[in-house]
Motif scaffolding. Structure first.
Motif, mmCIF file in Angstrom:
data_model
loop_
_atom_site.group_PDB
_atom_site.id
_atom_site.type_symbol
_atom_site.label_atom_id
_atom_site.label_comp_id
_atom_site.label_asym_id
_atom_site.label_seq_id
_atom_site.Cartn_x
_atom_site.Cartn_y
_atom_site.Cartn_z
ATOM 1 N N ASP A 40 -2.327 0.114 -13.441
ATOM 2 C CA ASP A 40 -1.149 0.970 -13.399
ATOM 3 C C ASP A 40 0.005 0.171 -13.997
ATOM 4 O OD1 ASP A 40 1.087 2.487 -12.776
ATOM 5 O OD2 ASP A 40 0.159 3.282 -10.949
ATOM 6 N N PRO A 41 0.572 0.619 -15.126
ATOM 7 C CA PRO A 41 1.644 -0.139 -15.773
ATOM 8 C C PRO A 41 2.911 -0.218 -14.930
ATOM 9 C CG PRO A 41 1.410 2.028 -16.772
ATOM 10 C CD PRO A 41 0.246 1.850 -15.850
ATOM 11 N N ASN A 42 3.015 0.631 -13.904
ATOM 12 C CA ASN A 42 4.184 0.597 -13.035
ATOM 13 C C ASN A 42 3.968 -0.424 -11.925
ATOM 14 O OD1 ASN A 42 6.358 0.987 -11.379
ATOM 15 N ND2 ASN A 42 5.817 3.065 -10.764
ATOM 16 N N PRO A 43 4.645 -1.583 -11.966
ATOM 17 C CA PRO A 43 4.408 -2.631 -10.959
ATOM 18 C C PRO A 43 4.878 -2.240 -9.566
ATOM 19 C CG PRO A 43 6.284 -3.204 -12.330
ATOM 20 C CD PRO A 43 5.671 -1.967 -12.943
ATOM 21 N N PHE A 44 5.655 -1.145 -9.475
ATOM 22 C CA PHE A 44 6.185 -0.736 -8.176
ATOM 23 C C PHE A 44 5.418 0.439 -7.571
ATOM 24 C CE2 PHE A 44 9.739 -2.514 -10.662
ATOM 25 C CZ PHE A 44 10.045 -3.602 -9.857
ATOM 26 N N SER A 45 4.356 0.849 -8.239
ATOM 27 C CA SER A 45 3.560 1.948 -7.691
ATOM 28 C C SER A 45 2.808 1.479 -6.450
ATOM 29 C CB SER A 45 2.565 2.466 -8.731
ATOM 30 O OG SER A 45 1.546 1.509 -8.949
ATOM 31 N N GLU A 46 2.350 2.416 -5.632
ATOM 32 C CA GLU A 46 1.617 2.064 -4.429
ATOM 33 C C GLU A 46 0.315 1.347 -4.761
ATOM 34 O OE1 GLU A 46 2.484 2.213 -1.198
ATOM 35 O OE2 GLU A 46 4.449 2.725 -2.037
ATOM 36 N N ILE A 47 -0.361 1.796 -5.841
ATOM 37 C CA ILE A 47 -1.613 1.149 -6.235
ATOM 38 C C ILE A 47 -1.361 -0.302 -6.631
ATOM 39 C CG2 ILE A 47 -3.388 1.075 -8.023
ATOM 40 C CD1 ILE A 47 -3.486 4.094 -7.961
ATOM 41 N N SER A 48 -0.346 -0.535 -7.449
ATOM 42 C CA SER A 48 -0.046 -1.898 -7.900
ATOM 43 C C SER A 48 0.347 -2.796 -6.731
ATOM 44 C CB SER A 48 1.073 -1.878 -8.943
ATOM 45 O OG SER A 48 0.641 -1.240 -10.134
ATOM 46 N N LYS A 49 1.185 -2.281 -5.847
ATOM 47 C CA LYS A 49 1.617 -3.082 -4.700
ATOM 48 C C LYS A 49 0.441 -3.403 -3.784
ATOM 49 C CE LYS A 49 5.066 -0.340 -3.514
ATOM 50 N NZ LYS A 49 6.254 0.179 -2.768
ATOM 51 N N ARG A 50 -0.440 -2.424 -3.597
ATOM 52 C CA ARG A 50 -1.577 -2.652 -2.718
ATOM 53 C C ARG A 50 -2.561 -3.656 -3.332
ATOM 54 N NH1 ARG A 50 -3.339 2.743 -0.518
ATOM 55 N NH2 ARG A 50 -1.447 2.416 0.720
ATOM 56 N N ASN A 51 -2.775 -3.559 -4.637
ATOM 57 C CA ASN A 51 -3.655 -4.515 -5.305
ATOM 58 C C ASN A 51 -3.113 -5.943 -5.205
ATOM 59 O OD1 ASN A 51 -5.430 -2.516 -6.031
ATOM 60 N ND2 ASN A 51 -4.744 -2.366 -8.157
ATOM 61 N N ARG A 52 -1.804 -6.084 -5.380
ATOM 62 C CA ARG A 52 -1.202 -7.416 -5.248
ATOM 63 C C ARG A 52 -1.359 -7.928 -3.823
ATOM 64 N NH1 ARG A 52 2.867 -5.178 -8.488
ATOM 65 N NH2 ARG A 52 4.246 -4.881 -6.689
ATOM 66 N N ALA A 53 -1.198 -7.033 -2.856
ATOM 67 C CA ALA A 53 -1.320 -7.434 -1.450
ATOM 68 C C ALA A 53 -2.722 -7.925 -1.135
ATOM 69 C CB ALA A 53 -0.948 -6.263 -0.535
ATOM 70 N N VAL A 54 -3.745 -7.232 -1.685
ATOM 71 C CA VAL A 54 -5.124 -7.658 -1.467
ATOM 72 C C VAL A 54 -5.324 -9.068 -2.009
ATOM 73 C CG1 VAL A 54 -7.530 -7.256 -2.106
ATOM 74 C CG2 VAL A 54 -6.086 -5.330 -1.429
ATOM 75 N N ARG A 55 -4.849 -9.296 -3.214
ATOM 76 C CA ARG A 55 -5.004 -10.624 -3.815
ATOM 77 C C ARG A 55 -4.267 -11.685 -3.008
ATOM 78 N NH1 ARG A 55 -4.089 -7.183 -8.384
ATOM 79 N NH2 ARG A 55 -6.018 -6.889 -9.582
ATOM 80 N N ASN A 56 -3.066 -11.358 -2.551
ATOM 81 C CA ASN A 56 -2.291 -12.311 -1.761
ATOM 82 C C ASN A 56 -2.998 -12.663 -0.448
ATOM 83 O OD1 ASN A 56 -0.247 -12.470 -3.626
ATOM 84 N ND2 ASN A 56 1.020 -10.898 -2.649
ATOM 85 N N MET A 57 -3.703 -11.690 0.113
ATOM 86 C CA MET A 57 -4.405 -11.933 1.371
ATOM 87 C C MET A 57 -5.625 -12.827 1.169
ATOM 88 S SD MET A 57 -2.865 -10.346 3.923
ATOM 89 C CE MET A 57 -4.096 -10.094 5.191
#
Length: 375
Positions: free
Chosen positions: A320-337
């Motif tokens: 998702d090119p939008n870094p603030f979308s729910e999908i993008s935020k959730r994907n980043r959160a998974v990686r951070n965890m």
């Protein structure tokens, strides 16, 4: 708070109090204690972060795993959360279950044990739209429970006593006062409850080692298990095994303060205004479990638990090119965890099964399930 502690000292034999009494007062005094203050303690405007601060991913993951357990076994549709904080985990967890299985969500009974009036108010506000949520102040309100029990960073805030081995002898650490400052005082260990704990759990200190003794945690966990019939327990916290406690890097114990996201090593600072915490004794929880009917258990690094519980299902395989979308935020959160050095690196998960015919290894969606029924 300084006057409160000073008054306690003046009223106590030898003008000293145990470290456990000191810690209990600065954290839980009904008016001036840290956890009694009507201020945020978690998040950017608080003093520390927890796994729940990484978006909604942690609560969703617990919801995913709990839903699997309910769907694959006959465990009653009840969840007991002990120490609910702001209610964020509960909100994210219940939202996921409602999204995935409205039928189970409608039947699910969710109970939160929370002694802080401030946090209970936050929980009520956050969970106002969910049905069948009950709030209680202590586990004395719980009896004959069947279902899932979990806590996140609960036991690290339990007051502890402290002992030290010096010149071959064991001493207990007390808190005293020298002029206008609080100081440590060592006295020969005579407390029978501590001596019993050391004998029961076969605890041996090295010369010069200091160690916290979690008598309040021991009593609380034992009482909790006695109130459970058929249950799956999940304890998330930071701590060590008995073998790890003996390592040189832990020889000074683990008492620490957290104040505005800064680590404070001196426990006599910022009295009543900072969190005071200790790493927990996982072997104690394991041994108590065996005494109280736990037949299967597993201690996992949190990242390992997240993987087995299905966190990769939350990782969307799309861009998702939008870094603030729910999908993008959730994907980043998974990686951070999951990234080494991330928040999961500091935590472990203890899973215990009491009087329920299934083993821990069969409680994960990517393992074979047992067709279990409560007898």
């Amino acid at each position: 708070m300084k006057k409160i502690i000073s008054d306690l000292l003046s009223q106590s034999e030898g003008n000293t109090i145990s470290f456990q009494k000191f810690m209990e007062t600065v954290l839980y005094h009904p008016k001036k204690g840290y956890y009694s203050r009507a201020e945020n303690k978690i998040g950017s405007d608080g003093d520390f972060y927890t796994s729940s601060n990484v978006g909604d991913i942690f609560g969703r993951l617990l919801g995913r795993w709990f839903l699997q357990i309910f769907e694959k076994t006959s465990l009653p549709l009840e969840i007991l959360e002990i120490g609910g904080g702001t209610g964020k985990i509960a909100g994210d967890l219940l939202s996921f279950i409602k999204e995935q299985s409205p039928a189970i969500a409608n039947k699910l009974q969710y109970t939160i044990v929370e002694r802080s009036p401030f946090h209970q108010d936050l929980q009520r506000q956050r969970l106002n739209d969910f049905k069948n949520v009950r709030f209680v102040q202590d586990i004395e309100s719980i009896n004959d429970f069947d279902g899932i029990v979990f806590s996140n960073e609960l036991f690290d805030a339990f007051p502890v006593q402290i002992i030290e081995k010096k010149n071959g002898q064991l001493f207990e650490l007390f808190v005293g006062m020298d002029e206008d400052s609080f100081i440590e005082k060592l006295k020969k260990l005579e407390d029978e409850t501590i001596l019993t704990y050391l004998h029961k759990y076969n605890v041996r200190l090295n010369e010069g080692q200091r160690l916290e003794i979690p008598l309040m945690m021991e009593h609380y966990f034992s009482s909790l298990l006695e109130k459970l019939n058929h249950a799956v327990l999940l304890t998330i916290d930071y701590g060590y095994t008995s073998e790890e406690w003996s390592l040189p890097e832990h020889r000074q114990g683990s008492i620490r303060g957290f104040y505005k996201h800064k680590l404070i090593e001196h426990p006599f600072s910022n009295l009543g205004e900072m969190d005071l915490t200790t790493h927990i004794h996982f072997d104690t929880l394991l041994e108590i479990g065996k005494e109280k009917g736990v037949h299967s258990d597993s201690l996992l690094e949190q990242s390992r638990f997240l993987l087995q519980a299905g966190i990769l299902e939350e990782l969307q395989e799309c861009f998702d090119p939008n870094p603030f979308s729910e999908i993008s935020k959730r994907n980043r959160a998974v990686r951070n965890m999951l990234l080494p050095g991330g928040i999961s690196s500091y935590f472990r998960t203890l899973i215990q099964v009491k009087d329920f015919p299934i083993d821990v290894d069969n409680l994960f969606f990517n393992k074979s399930w047992l067709d279990t029924k409560i007898p």
